[in-house]
Scaffold this motif. Structure first.
Motif, short mmCIF file in Angstrom:
data_model
loop_
_atom_site.label_atom_id
_atom_site.label_comp_id
_atom_site.label_asym_id
_atom_site.label_seq_id
_atom_site.Cartn_x
_atom_site.Cartn_y
_atom_site.Cartn_z
N LEU A 33 -11.69 3.14 -3.23
CA LEU A 33 -10.36 3.68 -2.98
C LEU A 33 -9.37 3.17 -4.02
N VAL A 34 -8.69 4.10 -4.68
CA VAL A 34 -7.64 3.78 -5.65
C VAL A 34 -6.30 3.99 -4.97
N TRP A 35 -5.52 2.90 -4.87
CA TRP A 35 -4.22 3.00 -4.23
C TRP A 35 -3.18 3.54 -5.19
N MET A 36 -2.22 4.25 -4.63
CA MET A 36 -1.17 4.84 -5.44
C MET A 36 -0.31 3.74 -6.06
N ALA A 37 -0.06 3.90 -7.35
CA ALA A 37 0.76 2.96 -8.12
C ALA A 37 1.18 3.71 -9.38
N SER A 38 1.58 2.98 -10.41
CA SER A 38 1.82 3.64 -11.69
C SER A 38 0.48 4.19 -12.19
N ALA B 262 0.85 -1.20 0.00
CA ALA B 262 0.00 0.00 0.00
C ALA B 262 0.88 1.24 0.00
N MET B 263 0.87 1.94 -1.11
CA MET B 263 1.74 3.10 -1.29
C MET B 263 0.97 4.39 -1.06
N THR B 264 1.57 5.30 -0.29
CA THR B 264 1.05 6.65 -0.13
C THR B 264 2.20 7.62 -0.40
#
Length: 423
Positions: A168-173, A64-66
């Motif tokens: 919720l859209v998690w940070m990624a490319s 899970a990237m923020t």
């Protein structure tokens, strides 16, 4: 002030004195608070319990990237309490490293102190341990409700009325994030939220333009969360970014600047180019006067309440009432709890009048139960952009009862941390 009168009433009924860490506390539940204006009383104090702490780190399916960091695991414990009738109450203490006030070692030590006392008393837990207080509070409400996993009766708890939630859209490319947007829209979500601030801004903005082409503003609400990332670029650039987001019909942005920059946040709120929601700014602000000072200084358009980061449901209720008194909107999101904590938060949400008034109701951020590979069993499900609870699914108590084997029960009158043997 009206709120101060309410705060005093909490210690006037069923007064209880006790010691925790050498500090005397006096408090007790006040049934008079159970009305449409003040729907959530402080948790009951329950003594004479057999208790245990279950350590259960939650593992993310996908990192899970923020804008702050990347999480692969989440420190989590369950506080299990059994009363003399064999009923079990369970509360969750789950931390977000770098954001929660407690360190893992502090949280576990505090939980074990509570367990050794044989007493559930949320207000005896120091304010510096909000996730621990949330665990104690919700375990007490669970027992108070008969140990069924029901902390508040409502149409939601009865399985009759779902809660609208955001996707919720998690940070990624950007490519991966566009794929997440598409899947959420296909699943029936009409409010979508994504993180911004970790990638190149022009890439993120281009992605949001593509999202708007597929999810027009008249059919989809779009929220963004910067986690304070815009503090890195200065006020002029932040204003330009907010203008770009406003042109896309974005509903609001959570925490564009770091909590320490109150003046900057106040300036953005006053300009009102894009509605601002405070999130991290609320963490660690405990005193009523300090909460009032923060809201009156910054004057945000919205608050985002995460109960386990703020000191529990009672604490979140105080924030919500302060917001309503000032015409500030608010909604609730999880702090990535398991099914145990998420169910408790959702049941609290279900009895909040402001969140069901057509004039103020907005989708909540409670769709995070599928993030983990080792979530505990529960009765929540996400269907077409809503969270539902199935009360016919029995709670699996195997893990909780195994944890209690060998635990000592305390005398009903004690809370001293000394084992008295089985009663």
């Amino acid at each position: 002030m009206r709120r101060a009168a309410i705060a005093r009433s909490r210690v006037e009924a069923n007064r209880t004195q006790h010691l925790f860490g050498g500090t005397l506390h006096v408090h007790g539940p006040n049934p008079r608070r159970m009305n449409t204006q003040e729907p959530w009383p402080p948790a009951p104090v329950i003594r004479g319990l057999r208790m245990a702490v279950v350590k259960h780190p939650l593992t993310f399916r996908t990192p899970a990237m923020t804008s702050r960091d990347t999480l692969t695991e989440k420190p989590t414990w369950f506080l299990v309490a059994e009363d003399s009738q064999g009923r079990i109450g369970v509360g969750e203490c789950s931390l977000i490293p770098g954001l929660s006030l407690e360190l893992s070692s502090e949280a576990e030590a505090a939980l074990r102190r509570v367990a050794s006392s044989g007493c559930l008393d949320a207000m005896a837990v120091p304010a510096s341990c909000p996730a621990v207080r949330f665990a104690v509070e919700t375990a007490a409400w669970d027992l108070h409700g008969g140990g069924r996993g029901v902390i508040a009766e409502s149409a939601f708890a009865a399985g009759e009325q779902p809660i609208d939630i955001n996707g919720l859209v998690w940070m990624a490319s950007t490519e991966h994030m566009l794929g997440q947007f598409e899947r959420l829209a296909e699943q029936g979500f009409t409010t979508l939220k994504c993180k911004v601030g970790a990638l190149d801004w022009h890439e993120e903005l281009n992605m949001l333009h593509q999202v708007r082409e597929q999810c027009p503003a008249d059919a989809f609400t779009l929220r963004v969360d910067a986690n304070g990332a815009f503090s890195k670029v200065g006020m002029d650039e932040t204003q330009r970014r907010l203008e770009s987001l406003a042109n896309l019909g974005v509903h609001s942005i959570e925490q564009p600047l770091l909590p320490s920059d109150r003046d900057g946040l106040a300036a953005l709120c006053e300009a009102n180019v894009l509605p601002i929601a405070l999130d991290e700014s609320l963490i660690g602000v405990h005193a009523l006067t300090e909460r009032m000072r923060l809201l009156d200084h910054v004057r945000p358009q919205h608050l985002v309440l995460k109960p386990s980061l703020l000191g529990g449901l009672d604490s979140a209720t105080v924030w919500s009432r302060l917001a309503e008194q000032r015409g500030i909107g608010w909604w609730v999101t999880s702090a990535l709890e398991s099914n145990v904590g998420l169910a408790a938060i959702a049941q609290w949400v279900a009895v909040q009048p402001a969140l069901h008034d057509p004039k103020t109701a907005v989708p909540q951020g409670l769709g995070t139960g599928g993030l983990f590979t080792n979530n505990v069993p529960g009765n929540l499900s996400v269907q077409k952009g809503t969270l539902t609870l199935n009360p016919t699914v029995p709670r699996d108590e195997t893990t909780w009862r195994q944890a209690l084997e060998g635990a000592q029960r305390h005398d009903p009158g004690c809370g001293c941390g000394i084992n008295h043997g089985e009663s």
